[in-house]
Design a protein around this motif. Structure first.
Motif, short mmCIF file in Angstrom:
data_model
loop_
_atom_site.label_atom_id
_atom_site.label_comp_id
_atom_site.label_asym_id
_atom_site.label_seq_id
_atom_site.Cartn_x
_atom_site.Cartn_y
_atom_site.Cartn_z
N TYR A 68 0.82 -1.22 0.00
CA TYR A 68 0.00 0.00 0.00
C TYR A 68 0.85 1.27 0.00
O TYR A 68 0.55 2.22 -0.72
N ARG A 69 1.94 1.30 0.81
CA ARG A 69 2.68 2.54 1.03
C ARG A 69 3.99 2.67 0.26
O ARG A 69 4.42 3.78 -0.06
N MET A 70 4.66 1.56 -0.05
CA MET A 70 5.97 1.68 -0.67
C MET A 70 5.97 2.45 -1.99
O MET A 70 6.86 3.28 -2.23
N PRO A 71 4.99 2.24 -2.89
CA PRO A 71 5.02 3.00 -4.14
C PRO A 71 4.93 4.51 -3.92
O PRO A 71 5.63 5.28 -4.59
N ALA A 72 4.11 4.95 -2.97
CA ALA A 72 3.98 6.38 -2.71
C ALA A 72 5.25 6.95 -2.08
O ALA A 72 5.73 8.03 -2.47
N THR A 73 5.81 6.22 -1.12
CA THR A 73 7.06 6.68 -0.51
C THR A 73 8.17 6.73 -1.55
O THR A 73 8.95 7.69 -1.60
N PHE A 74 8.26 5.70 -2.37
CA PHE A 74 9.27 5.65 -3.44
C PHE A 74 9.16 6.87 -4.34
O PHE A 74 10.17 7.54 -4.64
N GLU A 75 7.98 7.19 -4.81
CA GLU A 75 7.80 8.31 -5.75
C GLU A 75 8.12 9.65 -5.08
O GLU A 75 8.72 10.54 -5.70
N ALA A 76 7.70 9.82 -3.82
CA ALA A 76 7.99 11.06 -3.12
C ALA A 76 9.49 11.24 -2.94
O ALA A 76 10.05 12.32 -3.18
N VAL A 77 10.18 10.18 -2.51
CA VAL A 77 11.62 10.27 -2.30
C VAL A 77 12.33 10.48 -3.63
O VAL A 77 13.28 11.27 -3.73
N CYS A 78 11.89 9.80 -4.68
CA CYS A 78 12.48 10.03 -6.01
C CYS A 78 12.35 11.48 -6.44
O CYS A 78 13.30 12.07 -6.98
N SER A 79 11.19 12.08 -6.20
CA SER A 79 10.98 13.48 -6.58
C SER A 79 11.94 14.39 -5.83
O SER A 79 12.54 15.31 -6.41
N ALA A 80 12.10 14.16 -4.53
CA ALA A 80 13.02 14.97 -3.73
C ALA A 80 14.46 14.77 -4.19
O ALA A 80 15.23 15.72 -4.34
N LEU A 81 14.84 13.52 -4.44
CA LEU A 81 16.20 13.22 -4.84
C LEU A 81 16.52 13.77 -6.23
O LEU A 81 17.66 14.17 -6.51
N GLU A 82 15.54 13.80 -7.11
CA GLU A 82 15.76 14.37 -8.45
C GLU A 82 16.16 15.84 -8.35
O GLU A 82 17.10 16.30 -9.02
N GLU A 83 15.47 16.60 -7.49
CA GLU A 83 15.81 18.00 -7.32
C GLU A 83 17.14 18.16 -6.58
O GLU A 83 17.94 19.06 -6.89
N PHE A 84 17.40 17.27 -5.62
CA PHE A 84 18.68 17.30 -4.93
C PHE A 84 19.83 17.02 -5.90
O PHE A 84 20.84 17.71 -5.91
N ALA A 85 19.67 15.99 -6.73
CA ALA A 85 20.72 15.62 -7.68
C ALA A 85 21.02 16.77 -8.64
O ALA A 85 22.18 16.99 -9.02
N ALA A 86 19.99 17.54 -9.03
CA ALA A 86 20.21 18.67 -9.92
C ALA A 86 21.06 19.75 -9.26
O ALA A 86 21.74 20.52 -9.95
N ALA A 87 21.01 19.81 -7.93
CA ALA A 87 21.77 20.83 -7.19
C ALA A 87 23.19 20.39 -6.88
O ALA A 87 24.00 21.19 -6.40
N VAL A 88 23.50 19.11 -7.14
CA VAL A 88 24.86 18.59 -6.87
C VAL A 88 25.36 17.84 -8.10
O VAL A 88 25.69 16.65 -8.02
N PRO A 89 25.44 18.52 -9.25
CA PRO A 89 25.84 17.83 -10.48
C PRO A 89 27.25 17.24 -10.35
O PRO A 89 28.14 17.85 -9.78
#
Length: 345
Positions: A71-92
């Motif tokens: 029930y929860r892993m897909p939502a947690t995965f997508e939220a963390v991926c979204s945060a990490l995508e923006e983080f990764a853009a700030a630390v090329p």
């Protein structure tokens, strides 16, 4: 720990990881009576919305963990991926050489880190619930780059110790802790890591916990990489608004069974902060609400470098910038990176 230079994974890599995770979760539900899964999830949701001390795990056995993970892993995965995508853009050019997931349960954040930065690395998942760790280990067997991850039972609070590593994630954990334990977890992460990413539900309370953690990370000498374009105080007036974002999640059969509804997706609201000991390159500004597209113009609500909150209007006369504004989404950096054309008028 020095990490090798790396380019973040492509969106297709994230999608591939999401598909692999969903497939693994679907396999776990085989043989679990639908009614039992539904009842377990309903009970667990009720418990998680309450106050659960860390020395009394809510996830009691495999049935609980399987149902809640599905029930929860897909939502947690997508939220963390979204945060990490923006983080990764700030630390090329940076990638974590090692990762510790605090309170990681069945490992959604571990999958998200792997989707963001492909490749095997030392990974440790810390959690108090042994059934969650066991299931996380089982699910990770579906991902060759996570097979060597270590799943370790640990109290998440004042007794927490974290070995030195490049990246510590703490996702959907702080809300289950007392104020003293929240402080201890953030301080342990700050002591051990070169980068810390904290994700909480996108509610006023979740945002308040993120801001509290953000303040502690800055006090410990960290720089804010995302979502904020600065490391100064948040310009949002407490009690008047809160900073949060949204991630699109494909609904599983279990989601539809429990929640009903006909849409094949739902939106997971989350708040987050990503911070580093080394200087990042944060966004010039961040879109903090859904863009409002009107005839010939787009209204963007921005958090600026100053720091301040402002609204800007992008019109057709801005040319390529206008096209970019029409494609922009809530949570994106603004303006788009130079190199996507002559975007700045």
């Amino acid at each position: 720990m020095n990490a090798p230079a790396s380019t973040p994974s492509s969106p297709s890599s994230s999608s591939s990881s999401a598909d692999a995770l969903r497939t693994a979760l679907a396999g776990l539900l085989d043989g679990l009576p639908p009614k039992s899964a539904t009842q377990a999830v309903e009970r667990l949701i009720a418990n998680y919305r309450g106050r659960t001390p860390t020395d009394a795990p809510v996830l009691r056995d495999r049935s609980d963990v399987v149902a809640y993970a599905a029930y929860r892993m897909p939502a947690t995965f997508e939220a963390v991926c979204s945060a990490l995508e923006e983080f990764a853009a700030a630390v090329p050019g940076w990638a974590p050489g090692g990762h510790v997931d605090v309170g990681g349960g069945t490992g959604a954040a571990t999958w998200a880190v792997n989707a963001t930065w492909e490749g095997a690395r030392p990974v440790t998942v810390l959690d108090w619930a042994e059934p969650a760790l066991a299931l996380g280990r089982e699910i990770a067997a579906a991902n060759p780059e996570l097979k060597t991850a270590e799943w370790r039972r640990s109290r998440i609070g004042s007794a927490l110790t974290i070995e030195d590593t490049d990246l510590v994630t703490v996702s959907y954990v702080l809300g289950e802790l007392t104020a003293a334990d929240r402080m201890a977890v953030v301080e342990a992460a700050a002591t051990a890591a070169r980068a810390v990413v904290i994700i909480e539900p996108g509610t006023p309370d979740g945002y308040a916990r993120v801001i509290e953690a953000r303040d502690r990370l800055i006090a410990a000498g960290f720089h804010i990489a995302a979502p904020c374009p600065h490391s100064a105080a948040c310009p949002i007036v407490p009690g008047e608004d809160w900073c949060h974002f949204s991630a699109r999640v494909s609904r599983s059969s279990l989601h539809r069974q429990i929640k009903g509804g006909s849409l094949p997706y739902e939106d997971e609201k989350f708040s987050y902060v990503a911070a580093t000991r080394f200087p990042p390159a944060p966004a010039p500004s961040r879109i903090v609400r859904r863009p409002q597209i009107r005839k010939g113009q787009v209204l963007l609500d921005l958090c600026e470098t100053e720091p301040s909150l402002s609204r800007t209007t992008v019109t057709k006369r801005h040319g390529l910038l206008y096209r970019a504004a029409r494609d922009a989404d809530w949570g994106d950096a603004w303006p788009p990176a130079v190199g996507d054309g002559d975007l700045v008028s």
